[in-house]
Design a protein around this motif. Structure first.
Motif, mmCIF file in Angstrom:
data_model
loop_
_atom_site.group_PDB
_atom_site.id
_atom_site.type_symbol
_atom_site.label_atom_id
_atom_site.label_comp_id
_atom_site.label_asym_id
_atom_site.label_seq_id
_atom_site.Cartn_x
_atom_site.Cartn_y
_atom_site.Cartn_z
ATOM 1 N N ILE A 30 -31.211 -90.266 -23.744
ATOM 2 C CA ILE A 30 -30.452 -89.097 -23.302
ATOM 3 C C ILE A 30 -30.578 -88.957 -21.787
ATOM 4 O O ILE A 30 -31.699 -88.957 -21.252
ATOM 5 C CB ILE A 30 -30.964 -87.807 -23.985
ATOM 6 C CG1 ILE A 30 -31.269 -88.053 -25.475
ATOM 7 C CG2 ILE A 30 -29.973 -86.681 -23.786
ATOM 8 C CD1 ILE A 30 -30.097 -88.460 -26.315
ATOM 9 N N LEU A 31 -29.447 -88.824 -21.087
ATOM 10 C CA LEU A 31 -29.424 -88.830 -19.621
ATOM 11 C C LEU A 31 -28.928 -87.491 -19.067
ATOM 12 O O LEU A 31 -27.887 -86.977 -19.491
ATOM 13 C CB LEU A 31 -28.532 -89.971 -19.129
ATOM 14 C CG LEU A 31 -28.915 -91.367 -19.655
ATOM 15 C CD1 LEU A 31 -27.884 -92.399 -19.225
ATOM 16 C CD2 LEU A 31 -30.305 -91.769 -19.188
ATOM 17 N N HIS A 32 -29.649 -86.966 -18.086
ATOM 18 C CA HIS A 32 -29.382 -85.617 -17.577
ATOM 19 C C HIS A 32 -28.377 -85.594 -16.422
ATOM 20 O O HIS A 32 -28.052 -86.637 -15.844
ATOM 21 C CB HIS A 32 -30.703 -84.929 -17.200
ATOM 22 C CG HIS A 32 -31.400 -85.459 -15.976
ATOM 23 N ND1 HIS A 32 -30.923 -85.261 -14.702
ATOM 24 C CD2 HIS A 32 -32.578 -86.129 -15.835
ATOM 25 C CE1 HIS A 32 -31.770 -85.780 -13.824
ATOM 26 N NE2 HIS A 32 -32.771 -86.325 -14.483
ATOM 27 N N PRO A 33 -27.886 -84.402 -16.053
ATOM 28 C CA PRO A 33 -26.888 -84.282 -14.993
ATOM 29 C C PRO A 33 -27.463 -84.495 -13.590
ATOM 30 O O PRO A 33 -28.643 -84.834 -13.425
ATOM 31 C CB PRO A 33 -26.339 -82.868 -15.172
ATOM 32 C CG PRO A 33 -27.418 -82.118 -15.868
ATOM 33 C CD PRO A 33 -28.107 -83.121 -16.745
ATOM 34 N N GLY A 38 -29.651 -79.665 -9.384
ATOM 35 C CA GLY A 38 -30.532 -79.019 -10.359
ATOM 36 C C GLY A 38 -30.644 -79.715 -11.692
ATOM 37 O O GLY A 38 -31.294 -79.194 -12.609
ATOM 38 N N GLY A 39 -30.062 -80.880 -11.830
ATOM 39 C CA GLY A 39 -30.118 -81.582 -13.105
ATOM 40 C C GLY A 39 -31.495 -82.134 -13.397
ATOM 41 O O GLY A 39 -32.141 -82.719 -12.522
ATOM 42 N N ASN A 40 -31.955 -81.943 -14.610
ATOM 43 C CA ASN A 40 -33.221 -82.521 -15.059
ATOM 44 C C ASN A 40 -33.204 -82.658 -16.576
ATOM 45 O O ASN A 40 -32.262 -82.226 -17.233
ATOM 46 C CB ASN A 40 -34.424 -81.688 -14.584
ATOM 47 C CG ASN A 40 -34.399 -80.274 -15.115
ATOM 48 O OD1 ASN A 40 -34.376 -80.050 -16.331
ATOM 49 N ND2 ASN A 40 -34.401 -79.293 -14.231
ATOM 50 N N MET A 41 -34.252 -83.257 -17.118
ATOM 51 C CA MET A 41 -34.256 -83.570 -18.553
ATOM 52 C C MET A 41 -34.337 -82.336 -19.438
ATOM 53 O O MET A 41 -34.109 -82.435 -20.645
ATOM 54 C CB MET A 41 -35.410 -84.521 -18.886
ATOM 55 C CG MET A 41 -36.789 -83.930 -18.713
ATOM 56 S SD MET A 41 -38.049 -85.127 -19.194
ATOM 57 C CE MET A 41 -39.531 -84.241 -18.713
ATOM 58 N N ASN A 42 -34.651 -81.178 -18.848
ATOM 59 C CA ASN A 42 -34.706 -79.945 -19.627
ATOM 60 C C ASN A 42 -33.444 -79.097 -19.489
ATOM 61 O O ASN A 42 -33.419 -77.960 -19.953
ATOM 62 C CB ASN A 42 -35.945 -79.135 -19.245
ATOM 63 C CG ASN A 42 -37.224 -79.839 -19.658
ATOM 64 O OD1 ASN A 42 -37.298 -80.444 -20.718
ATOM 65 N ND2 ASN A 42 -38.238 -79.791 -18.803
ATOM 66 N N VAL A 45 -27.937 -78.685 -22.017
ATOM 67 C CA VAL A 45 -27.092 -79.640 -22.739
ATOM 68 C C VAL A 45 -27.891 -80.899 -23.075
ATOM 69 O O VAL A 45 -27.825 -81.420 -24.197
ATOM 70 C CB VAL A 45 -25.832 -79.984 -21.923
ATOM 71 C CG1 VAL A 45 -25.017 -81.065 -22.622
ATOM 72 C CG2 VAL A 45 -24.973 -78.738 -21.706
ATOM 73 N N THR A 46 -28.663 -81.382 -22.108
ATOM 74 C CA THR A 46 -29.484 -82.570 -22.326
ATOM 75 C C THR A 46 -30.490 -82.333 -23.448
ATOM 76 O O THR A 46 -30.677 -83.174 -24.341
ATOM 77 C CB THR A 46 -30.221 -82.944 -21.029
ATOM 78 O OG1 THR A 46 -29.279 -83.043 -19.960
ATOM 79 C CG2 THR A 46 -30.953 -84.264 -21.165
ATOM 80 N N TYR A 47 -31.140 -81.191 -23.404
ATOM 81 C CA TYR A 47 -32.114 -80.805 -24.432
ATOM 82 C C TYR A 47 -31.443 -80.747 -25.807
ATOM 83 O O TYR A 47 -31.976 -81.250 -26.804
ATOM 84 C CB TYR A 47 -32.706 -79.453 -24.054
ATOM 85 C CG TYR A 47 -33.819 -78.951 -24.935
ATOM 86 C CD1 TYR A 47 -35.151 -79.234 -24.648
ATOM 87 C CD2 TYR A 47 -33.543 -78.162 -26.059
ATOM 88 C CE1 TYR A 47 -36.179 -78.750 -25.452
ATOM 89 C CE2 TYR A 47 -34.561 -77.682 -26.867
ATOM 90 C CZ TYR A 47 -35.877 -77.982 -26.558
ATOM 91 O OH TYR A 47 -36.874 -77.509 -27.364
ATOM 92 N N ALA A 48 -30.256 -80.129 -25.853
ATOM 93 C CA ALA A 48 -29.536 -80.010 -27.125
ATOM 94 C C ALA A 48 -29.131 -81.375 -27.667
ATOM 95 O O ALA A 48 -29.196 -81.620 -28.879
ATOM 96 C CB ALA A 48 -28.305 -79.121 -26.947
ATOM 97 N N LEU A 49 -28.714 -82.283 -26.782
ATOM 98 C CA LEU A 49 -28.358 -83.633 -27.218
ATOM 99 C C LEU A 49 -29.572 -84.356 -27.794
ATOM 100 O O LEU A 49 -29.476 -85.039 -28.821
ATOM 101 C CB LEU A 49 -27.795 -84.436 -26.035
ATOM 102 C CG LEU A 49 -26.360 -84.153 -25.616
ATOM 103 C CD1 LEU A 49 -26.040 -84.903 -24.331
ATOM 104 C CD2 LEU A 49 -25.373 -84.539 -26.715
ATOM 105 N N GLY A 106 -25.082 -88.999 -22.515
ATOM 106 C CA GLY A 106 -25.289 -88.419 -21.195
ATOM 107 C C GLY A 106 -24.378 -87.242 -20.950
ATOM 108 O O GLY A 106 -23.295 -87.132 -21.543
ATOM 109 N N PHE A 107 -24.824 -86.374 -20.064
ATOM 110 C CA PHE A 107 -24.068 -85.179 -19.693
ATOM 111 C C PHE A 107 -23.725 -85.240 -18.205
ATOM 112 O O PHE A 107 -24.606 -85.416 -17.373
ATOM 113 C CB PHE A 107 -24.884 -83.927 -20.014
ATOM 114 C CG PHE A 107 -24.369 -82.646 -19.415
ATOM 115 C CD1 PHE A 107 -23.015 -82.321 -19.456
ATOM 116 C CD2 PHE A 107 -25.232 -81.758 -18.796
ATOM 117 C CE1 PHE A 107 -22.535 -81.153 -18.901
ATOM 118 C CE2 PHE A 107 -24.780 -80.578 -18.241
ATOM 119 C CZ PHE A 107 -23.417 -80.277 -18.283
#
Length: 216
Positions: A30-33, A38-42, A45-49, A106-107
């Motif tokens: 899973i890849l974050h924005p 401000g994109g990070n793994m938490n 959307v990333t968390y929900a995926l 990814g988001f």
């Protein structure tokens, strides 16, 4: 969920790794924005995926790109981040050598990185791209796109306009040998402040159907 640190091309990378008890469970990365916005793994959307795949029986890993959180290095305009994603997939595969399938999700910026990883790793059997930034980045490298997948966006997204996503979808759907499914969530903006549950339901429904259909 275990917090993990694993080697990346520019230093250590921080992640959250959620293994299943099943030895041959499929794996999902899973890849974050965008890290500079401000994109990070938490990210929500990333968390929900991550949990959508976990709920479907996948072993899942999400991680911070270089320079985010406790991951070492500095932002590298996407090139280094693609290398980070490849290192994360290596980590997943090392710990799950018998996985019966491999997916990338990814988001936004993470969707762009995920699609590039898809081109470089033939073992990836499916993808989920949420709000791919087709107005900001060139996706012409998907020629041809090697795997079927889901592209999903919000109808009220002002950061990535609907028309740009539809243009990307049309180009991919014209390719032979793959199936690109396009879904939208009414009233959802780029960050799915509305429609998060619907987004997750669509992702789960798509991935579950693919697992039943192809066995992975």
């Amino acid at each position: 969920m275990p917090e993990v640190i694993f080697p990346g091309p520019d230093g250590r990378l921080e992640g959250r790794y959620h293994p299943t008890a099943q030895k041959d469970a499929p794996i999902a990365l899973i890849l974050h924005p965008h890290p500079q916005y401000g994109g990070n793994m938490n990210n929500r959307v990333t968390y929900a995926l991550h949990y959508a795949f976990r709920d479907l029986g996948f072993t899942a890993l999400r991680f911070n790109f270089r320079g985010v959180g406790r991951s070492q290095g500095e932002f590298d305009q996407g090139q280094g981040e693609l290398s980070d994603a490849a290192a994360a997939l290596d980590y997943l595969q090392m710990h799950n050598p018998n996985a019966r399938g491999c997916w990338v999700a990814g988001f936004s910026f993470g969707a762009w990185i995920g699609m590039q990883l898809l081109m470089r790793r033939p073992e990836i059997s499916g993808f989920v791209s949420i709000a791919p930034p087709a107005n900001m980045y060139d996706f012409s490298f998907l020629a041809p796109c090697p795997s079927s997948g889901l592209i999903l966006n919000g109808e009220s997204d002002r950061i990535v306009p609907m028309a740009d996503v539809e243009g990307l979808v049309a180009k991919l759907q014209a390719q032979k040998g793959i199936q690109i499914t396009h879904s939208t969530v009414a009233d959802a903006n780029h960050f799915f402040e509305k429609g998060m549950e619907e987004m997750v339901d669509i992702v789960k429904g798509y991935v579950k159907a693919r697992l039943i259909e192809g066995g992975r």
